[in-house]
Scaffold this motif. Structure first.
Motif, PDB file in Angstrom:
ATOM      1  N   GLU A 204       0.828  -1.199   0.000  1.00 46.65           N
ATOM      2  CA  GLU A 204       0.000   0.000   0.000  1.00 46.65           C
ATOM      3  C   GLU A 204       0.867   1.255   0.000  1.00 46.65           C
ATOM      4  O   GLU A 204       0.552   2.249  -0.668  1.00 46.65           O
TER       5      GLU A 204
ATOM      6  N   ASN B 188      -6.582  -3.863 -10.200  1.00 47.83           N
ATOM      7  CA  ASN B 188      -7.033  -4.484  -8.948  1.00 47.83           C
ATOM      8  C   ASN B 188      -6.183  -4.110  -7.736  1.00 47.83           C
ATOM      9  O   ASN B 188      -6.720  -3.829  -6.662  1.00 47.83           O
TER      10      ASN B 188
ATOM     11  N   GLY C  86      -8.129  -2.198  -4.870  1.00 42.72           N
ATOM     12  CA  GLY C  86      -8.293  -2.862  -3.587  1.00 42.72           C
ATOM     13  C   GLY C  86      -7.892  -1.981  -2.419  1.00 42.72           C
ATOM     14  O   GLY C  86      -8.460  -2.067  -1.333  1.00 42.72           O
TER      15      GLY C  86
ATOM     16  N   GLU D 180     -12.005  -0.299  -1.689  1.00 41.32           N
ATOM     17  CA  GLU D 180     -12.475  -1.568  -1.133  1.00 41.32           C
ATOM     18  C   GLU D 180     -13.957  -1.501  -0.753  1.00 41.32           C
ATOM     19  O   GLU D 180     -14.685  -2.490  -0.843  1.00 41.32           O
TER      20      GLU D 180
ATOM     21  N   SER E  67     -11.691  -4.614  -4.462  1.00 41.45           N
ATOM     22  CA  SER E  67     -10.813  -5.777  -4.295  1.00 41.45           C
ATOM     23  C   SER E  67     -11.387  -7.033  -4.941  1.00 41.45           C
ATOM     24  O   SER E  67     -10.750  -8.095  -4.912  1.00 41.45           O
ATOM     25  N   THR E  68     -12.588  -6.944  -5.550  1.00 41.37           N
ATOM     26  CA  THR E  68     -13.224  -8.129  -6.152  1.00 41.37           C
ATOM     27  C   THR E  68     -13.629  -7.877  -7.596  1.00 41.37           C
ATOM     28  O   THR E  68     -14.593  -8.460  -8.091  1.00 41.37           O
TER      29      THR E  68
END
Length: 385
Positions: A153, A230, A234, A238, A243-244
């Motif tokens: 991050e 992604n 993410g 989020e 994140s999906t």
């Protein structure tokens, strides 16, 4: 693509938002920028209730690749809004097709799209074959590529700038990749013109541009989303399914003095949107943002900290939530082409069906939750006193 959306004012059909001296959006609700023809009602243009008396409609018999009989376009032309009566036939056809698509059976739409893709697949020869697979070293600038490879991050946040809550920019694409993508899009447009193939446009709001998935770049764009968007989404999104992400809609849009000038106030059919300027030289066309909202509050006012105008820079990307209300001011010179990737999460969409509170991402829901807590806290203090 402080300003406020005024829900009390009704926006006339098909008018883009106007901006006053303070940059305020004063023309009503944002449209839903969907890629399906049967999106909600305010994304569909409207005809007049009565025909324009005395107007002599154009004839469309000599136009090729019309979706419907020429006589239908001539008859419907009488009901066009006044500002379109003297427009070129191509613009009238585009407008009327967007209306007629609302009533075309889904199966018919799917069949036409399948035939369109197959025709491209068997007949279109790409100009730059290397664009159809992802070579990170040739696509991305070193700073972006190294941050994604690091994956932390901390590394990802070092390369981004947050201009206002939820709007992030970062250097992303190599100039040579941008130039080749511009060449490829123009090559496809030229092929379609010569082959008499009617190009299916990216969505209901853009009359120019092309869907990159349709011309064979679907796999490359999916890899771009999964491997390189992604990780950022993410970290940054989020709360809206960042994140999906598992599906996308990839396309380019074009703005110039003889094409689309601007883009009306809207929200995207995505969880996260990547918008990268490919070029060319241009003036104007600034994006404007007005805060993230759920369906219930999409027409609400904006707070000062949510207001942003941003000028595009070739190769530089913008990342924002699809529900972030935005638009683009009119271009005043040159031509601007942008690569857009709508990233979607089927998991988030399914979960959203059962939710009633969206305060984790809707600015208005969050504000109202804080207000309820403040009132409750005051009430408890008064009782205690």
């Amino acid at each position: 693509m402080a300003a406020e959306v005024m829900p009390s004012r009704k926006r006339p059909a098909l008018q883009h938002p106007h901006h006053n001296a303070n940059g305020q959006v004063s023309s009503g609700q944002p449209r839903h920028h969907g890629d399906e023809a049967d999106m909600d009602a305010f994304s569909i243009p409207k005809l007049l209730q009565s025909p324009t008396s005395g107007h002599k409609p154009d004839q469309y018999d000599d136009m090729e690749n019309l979706e419907y009989p020429p006589s239908l376009y001539s008859g419907m032309e009488l009901y066009l809004p006044g500002h379109l009566l003297s427009a070129p036939r191509e613009k009238k056809v585009s407008f009327l097709d967007r209306i007629l698509a609302k009533y075309r059976p889904n199966g018919e739409r799917a069949r036409k799209h399948r035939e369109y893709r197959e025709r491209i697949r068997f007949n279109y020869k790409p100009l730059h074959e290397e664009l159809y697979s992802l070579n990170p070293d040739h696509v991305f600038v070193p700073g972006f590529l190294n941050a994604v490879k690091d994956g932390s991050e901390e590394a990802l946040r070092k390369i981004i700038m947050e201009h206002s809550p939820g709007v992030y920019t970062f250097n992303m694409l190599e100039p040579t990749f941008c130039a080749k993508m511009l060449d490829e899009v123009q090559h496809f447009e030229n092929w379609a013109l010569e082959a008499k193939v009617k190009v299916m446009r990216p969505n209901t709001m853009n009359n120019y541009g092309a869907v990159l998935d349709d011309i064979g770049m679907e796999g490359m764009l999916h890899e771009l989303m999964m491997g390189f968007i992604n990780p950022l989404a993410g970290v940054l999104f989020e709360n809206v399914g960042g994140s999906t992400l598992d599906a996308h809609h990839g396309f380019v849009v074009e703005y110039s003095m003889d094409r689309d000038l601007d883009l009306g106030f809207h929200v995207d059919d995505s969880e996260v949107t990547l918008n990268v300027c490919l070029g060319k030289e241009f003036d104007g066309g600034e994006l404007f943002f007005r805060g993230v909202r759920c369906d219930k509050h999409v027409n609400g006012e904006s707070r000062p900290e949510e207001v942003l105008e941003y000028s595009h820079v070739p190769g530089r990307a913008i990342l924002h939530a699809g529900r972030h209300r935005h638009g683009a001011k009119a271009i005043t010179a040159g031509q601007r082409t942008n690569l857009i990737l709508w990233c979607r999460s089927s998991q988030f969409r399914e979960m959203k069906k059962y939710q009633r509170d969206f305060s984790s991402w809707c600015g208005e829901c969050l504000l109202r939750r804080k207000e309820r807590r403040r009132k409750l806290s005051n009430a408890k203090r008064q009782l205690a006193a």
